[in-house]
Design a protein around this motif. Structure first.
Motif, PDB file in Angstrom:
ATOM      1  N   THR A   1       0.876  -1.245  -0.184  1.00  6.84           N
ATOM      2  CA  THR A   1       0.011   0.095  -0.099  1.00  6.84           C
ATOM      3  C   THR A   1       0.867   1.360   0.038  1.00  6.84           C
ATOM      4  O   THR A   1       0.706   2.268  -0.634  1.00  6.84           O
ATOM      5  N   LEU A   2       1.977   1.280   0.922  1.00  5.09           N
ATOM      6  CA  LEU A   2       2.736   2.424   1.015  1.00  5.09           C
ATOM      7  C   LEU A   2       3.587   2.741  -0.410  1.00  5.09           C
ATOM      8  O   LEU A   2       3.597   3.895  -1.058  1.00  5.09           O
ATOM      9  N   ILE A   3       4.041   1.769  -0.840  1.00  7.49           N
ATOM     10  CA  ILE A   3       4.815   1.661  -2.245  1.00  7.49           C
ATOM     11  C   ILE A   3       3.631   2.340  -3.396  1.00  7.49           C
ATOM     12  O   ILE A   3       4.293   3.074  -4.229  1.00  7.49           O
ATOM     13  N   ILE A   4       2.771   1.587  -3.569  1.00 10.59           N
ATOM     14  CA  ILE A   4       1.617   1.873  -4.546  1.00 10.59           C
ATOM     15  C   ILE A   4       1.287   3.606  -4.116  1.00 10.59           C
ATOM     16  O   ILE A   4       1.245   4.245  -5.295  1.00 10.59           O
ATOM     17  N   CYS A   5       0.987   3.672  -3.013  1.00 12.26           N
ATOM     18  CA  CYS A   5       0.549   5.125  -2.924  1.00 12.26           C
ATOM     19  C   CYS A   5       1.685   6.261  -3.198  1.00 12.26           C
ATOM     20  O   CYS A   5       1.252   7.248  -3.740  1.00 12.26           O
ATOM     21  N   GLY A   6       2.884   5.833  -2.956  1.00 13.57           N
ATOM     22  CA  GLY A   6       4.099   6.614  -3.296  1.00 13.57           C
ATOM     23  C   GLY A   6       4.218   6.877  -4.849  1.00 13.57           C
ATOM     24  O   GLY A   6       4.445   7.821  -5.432  1.00 13.57           O
ATOM     25  N   CYS A   7       4.052   5.761  -5.349  1.00 16.06           N
ATOM     26  CA  CYS A   7       3.959   5.875  -7.013  1.00 16.06           C
ATOM     27  C   CYS A   7       2.828   6.555  -7.478  1.00 16.06           C
ATOM     28  O   CYS A   7       2.929   7.284  -8.444  1.00 16.06           O
ATOM     29  N   TRP A   8       1.599   6.531  -7.085  1.00 19.32           N
ATOM     30  CA  TRP A   8       0.570   7.489  -7.455  1.00 19.32           C
ATOM     31  C   TRP A   8       0.930   9.090  -7.238  1.00 19.32           C
ATOM     32  O   TRP A   8       0.805   9.613  -8.296  1.00 19.32           O
ATOM     33  N   PHE A   9       1.532   9.154  -6.147  1.00 18.55           N
ATOM     34  CA  PHE A   9       1.695  10.579  -5.787  1.00 18.55           C
ATOM     35  C   PHE A   9       2.603  11.117  -6.603  1.00 18.55           C
ATOM     36  O   PHE A   9       2.885  12.147  -7.297  1.00 18.55           O
ATOM     37  N   THR A  10       3.882  10.233  -6.712  1.00 28.07           N
ATOM     38  CA  THR A  10       5.023  10.669  -7.506  1.00 28.07           C
ATOM     39  C   THR A  10       4.620  10.887  -9.073  1.00 28.07           C
ATOM     40  O   THR A  10       4.979  11.944  -9.787  1.00 28.07           O
ATOM     41  N   ASN A  11       3.922   9.969  -9.561  1.00 29.65           N
ATOM     42  CA  ASN A  11       3.650  10.010 -11.059  1.00 29.65           C
ATOM     43  C   ASN A  11       2.896  11.262 -11.407  1.00 29.65           C
ATOM     44  O   ASN A  11       3.019  11.921 -12.493  1.00 29.65           O
ATOM     45  N   SER A  12       1.889  11.640 -10.190  1.00 32.83           N
ATOM     46  CA  SER A  12       1.127  12.669 -10.608  1.00 32.83           C
ATOM     47  C   SER A  12       1.821  14.018 -10.465  1.00 32.83           C
ATOM     48  O   SER A  12       1.599  14.801 -11.375  1.00 32.83           O
ATOM     49  N   VAL A  13       2.798  14.340  -9.512  1.00 31.90           N
ATOM     50  CA  VAL A  13       3.509  15.451  -9.099  1.00 31.90           C
ATOM     51  C   VAL A  13       4.335  15.727 -10.733  1.00 31.90           C
ATOM     52  O   VAL A  13       4.629  16.712 -11.002  1.00 31.90           O
ATOM     53  N   VAL A  14       5.123  14.751 -11.008  1.00 30.02           N
ATOM     54  CA  VAL A  14       6.125  14.671 -11.981  1.00 30.02           C
ATOM     55  C   VAL A  14       5.276  14.949 -13.264  1.00 30.02           C
ATOM     56  O   VAL A  14       5.518  15.871 -14.095  1.00 30.02           O
TER      57      VAL A  14
ATOM     58  N   TYR B   1       2.343  16.549 -13.965  1.00 26.74           N
ATOM     59  CA  TYR B   1       1.799  17.823 -14.047  1.00 26.74           C
ATOM     60  C   TYR B   1       2.719  18.824 -13.782  1.00 26.74           C
ATOM     61  O   TYR B   1       2.712  19.987 -14.352  1.00 26.74           O
ATOM     62  N   GLY B   2       3.787  18.764 -13.073  1.00 27.06           N
ATOM     63  CA  GLY B   2       5.016  19.583 -12.886  1.00 27.06           C
ATOM     64  C   GLY B   2       5.441  19.875 -14.350  1.00 27.06           C
ATOM     65  O   GLY B   2       5.865  20.879 -14.549  1.00 27.06           O
ATOM     66  N   ILE B   3       5.899  18.746 -14.833  1.00 26.36           N
ATOM     67  CA  ILE B   3       6.387  19.066 -16.092  1.00 26.36           C
ATOM     68  C   ILE B   3       5.497  19.608 -17.210  1.00 26.36           C
ATOM     69  O   ILE B   3       5.924  20.520 -18.064  1.00 26.36           O
ATOM     70  N   SER B   4       4.377  19.221 -17.374  1.00 25.83           N
ATOM     71  CA  SER B   4       3.074  19.801 -18.379  1.00 25.83           C
ATOM     72  C   SER B   4       3.006  21.507 -17.865  1.00 25.83           C
ATOM     73  O   SER B   4       2.976  22.076 -18.882  1.00 25.83           O
ATOM     74  N   LEU B   5       2.781  21.791 -16.568  1.00 24.84           N
ATOM     75  CA  LEU B   5       2.488  23.118 -16.327  1.00 24.84           C
ATOM     76  C   LEU B   5       3.878  24.053 -16.533  1.00 24.84           C
ATOM     77  O   LEU B   5       3.740  25.075 -16.548  1.00 24.84           O
ATOM     78  N   ASN B   6       5.087  23.371 -16.549  1.00 22.11           N
ATOM     79  CA  ASN B   6       6.320  24.094 -16.695  1.00 22.11           C
ATOM     80  C   ASN B   6       6.581  24.293 -18.352  1.00 22.11           C
ATOM     81  O   ASN B   6       7.518  24.925 -18.848  1.00 22.11           O
TER      82      ASN B   6
END
Length: 519
Positions: free
Chosen positions: A300-313, A315-320
């Motif tokens: 659960t912790l690994i998968i939640c971390g992957c969801w968090f990271t994939n989203s932040v990276v 959208y971070g790249i897209s918005l920049n």
């Protein structure tokens, strides 16, 4: 498509072009002096990138600098935007970041609200009403001329902007069998990318933020005819005990596919009641059960971390995109088009290589691409190319995480597990615009942060088991035992080491409403 467009519409509608201080005595409100004139060059200090300082100007005696009171904007690409009207610059940059953040928090709310609406009233009803509200709010947000009212409308816009995406994805997955879910899921990703590409395409043609926003909103009209041409989910009807309606849709599908088969409706009605009783019993488990045992906690912790990271990276790249050197419309269009090769790769390799190997490879390569940018000169073509490479890999891993996480969690908590992961993705998407404000300290700080997050999450997937070719876990006990000893350090081939979980045929139950949120 509409979700991708709404999600990133502020990149054009609220664009902030290059800017400098308004110079009294040199500029006037009717005309501004040329940026390369000697008077301007003498009045504006130059930063470390050999560009005019965006927020400061020399005082009259040139012994010190002062903050800008008003600004002049370079109108080469943008002459009309919310960013220009409300000055989303310097110490007011937070206003633009908050405008994007409140939309993403609206997406968080939408994933909860529309999950419940589609459960209670049906996928089709939720889908079409989301389209109606997108249409109205897309126009209303263009008409709102006060900043805080604009934030409120944007928040509500986010709720409905993601509603059709969530329910549409679930409906699509429920209309097809397991063998078609990969291609249908990838097709959804492709259309999201096309929505991103339409943002700069229309922005290039319409240089007026009012009409541009209205045009973005009017795309929701494409969703409204689905009330007449789209069937309700037969799985949802089945789960509601409405077996006759569900069977009627199946019969329609058989007829369209040219298959002649007699269906015993009365027998299916009895089966429906039995299935619903069993499915109701399975729902006694919940989110808390994901954290009660050590192996389930780790997954659960690994998968939640992957969801968090994939989203932040992602959208971070897209918005920049608008901060890279070059034509911002072309660069953002590339941001969408570079996703397409990754989806081709996934479609071909996912069921051949395995989920763990592919998602870890793509996240690690995406993280390395972000870190390489640190050593490249700011604003160079090579830097832009490396940003595109990072976007290619991270968009690929983002699309894999949906299916992979659903297969890791046992049936009794699958909805809870995927819902928790998608919630992590929505929250990180809302935080991304605020993380991007760190570029005030150094333009490369957000990208470096994205790179380390991707590397860490990509490495963490080494500890997860492979799911391809395995019978998926059903009970909590199955979930705890699933993949024991199977990780990248003991088995990188993607082939299961053991498979003691019985093969239970797929039942006619609805999929998770929160399975697909990009926010």
């Amino acid at each position: 498509m509409t979700a991708g467009m709404h999600m990133l519409s502020l990149v054009t509608v609220a664009a902030v072009p290059d800017h400098r201080c308004f110079l009294h005595g040199i500029d006037s409100y009717n005309a501004t002096n040329s940026w390369n004139s000697s008077l301007v060059m003498a009045a504006i200090p130059v930063n470390e990138n050999d560009k005019f300082d965006s927020c400061r100007m020399y005082t009259r005696n040139h012994t010190s600098t002062a903050e800008c009171e008003s600004w002049v904007y370079n109108t080469q690409y943008f002459s009309s935007s919310r960013g220009i009207e409300w000055n989303f610059v310097c110490n007011q940059r937070w206003m633009g970041a908050i405008a994007q953040t409140v939309y993403m928090f609206g997406v968080v709310g939408g994933s909860l609200i529309f999950g419940r609406i589609s459960d209670k009233y049906g996928r089709k009803t939720a889908f079409v009403w989301s389209g109606v509200m997108q249409l109205l709010l897309g126009v209303l947000v263009a008409l709102t001329n006060e900043y805080y009212s604009f934030l409120v409308v944007r928040f509500i816009y986010g709720i409905f902007g993601s509603g059709a995406y969530i329910t549409g994805f679930v409906l699509t997955m429920e209309l097809v069998g397991p063998s078609k879910r990969t291609i249908c899921g990838v097709t959804f990703q492709v259309m999201f990318a096309i929505g991103i590409m339409l943002v700069p395409a229309w922005g290039y043609l319409i240089d007026n933020r009012f009409y541009l926003q209205i045009l973005y909103g009017l795309h929701a009209a494409l969703l409204l005819p689905h009330w007449f041409i789209m069937d309700e989910s037969p799985r949802w009807l089945w789960s509601q005990g409405r077996a006759r309606e569900s069977v009627a849709i199946i019969e329609k599908a058989l007829k369209m596919n040219g298959i002649t088969e007699n269906i015993d409706t009365s027998s299916l009605i009895s089966q429906c009641k039995a299935t619903n009783a069993k499915y109701s019993d399975e729902q006694s488990a919940g989110t808390n059960d994901l954290f009660k045992t050590p192996r389930m906690l780790k997954k659960t912790l690994i998968i939640c971390g992957c969801w968090f990271t994939n989203s932040v990276v992602y959208y971070g790249i897209s918005l920049n995109a608008g901060k890279l050197n070059g034509n911002p419309y072309f660069l953002m269009f590339l941001m969408g088009i570079v996703e397409l090769p990754s989806y081709v790769i996934i479609t071909y390799f996912l069921d051949r290589v395995g989920h763990r190997a592919l998602i870890s490879t793509m996240m690690l390569l995406g993280g390395i691409a972000c870190l390489v940018i640190f050593f490249l000169p700011h604003g160079s073509i090579t830097t832009t190319g490396m940003v595109m490479v990072g976007k290619l890999f991270i968009s690929g891993s983002f699309s894999i995480i949906y299916k992979y996480s659903a297969e890791l969690f046992p049936t009794v908590v699958r909805s809870s597990g995927v819902g928790l992961g998608s919630m992590c993705a929505s929250v990180s998407g809302a935080l991304t615009p605020l993380i991007n404000l760190l570029d005030t300290l150094n333009p490369k700080i957000p990208t470096i942060l994205f790179g380390f997050l991707a590397l860490f999450s990509g490495f963490s997937t080494f500890f997860l088991p492979e799911t391809i070719g395995r019978h998926l876990p059903q009970s909590l006990e199955d979930g705890e035992k699933f993949g024991i000893g199977d990780n990248c350090f003991t088995n990188c081939s993607g082939q299961p080491l053991t498979d003691s979980i019985p093969d239970i045929p797929e039942t006619m139950v609805p999929l998770d409403e929160n399975k697909k949120t990009k926010e």
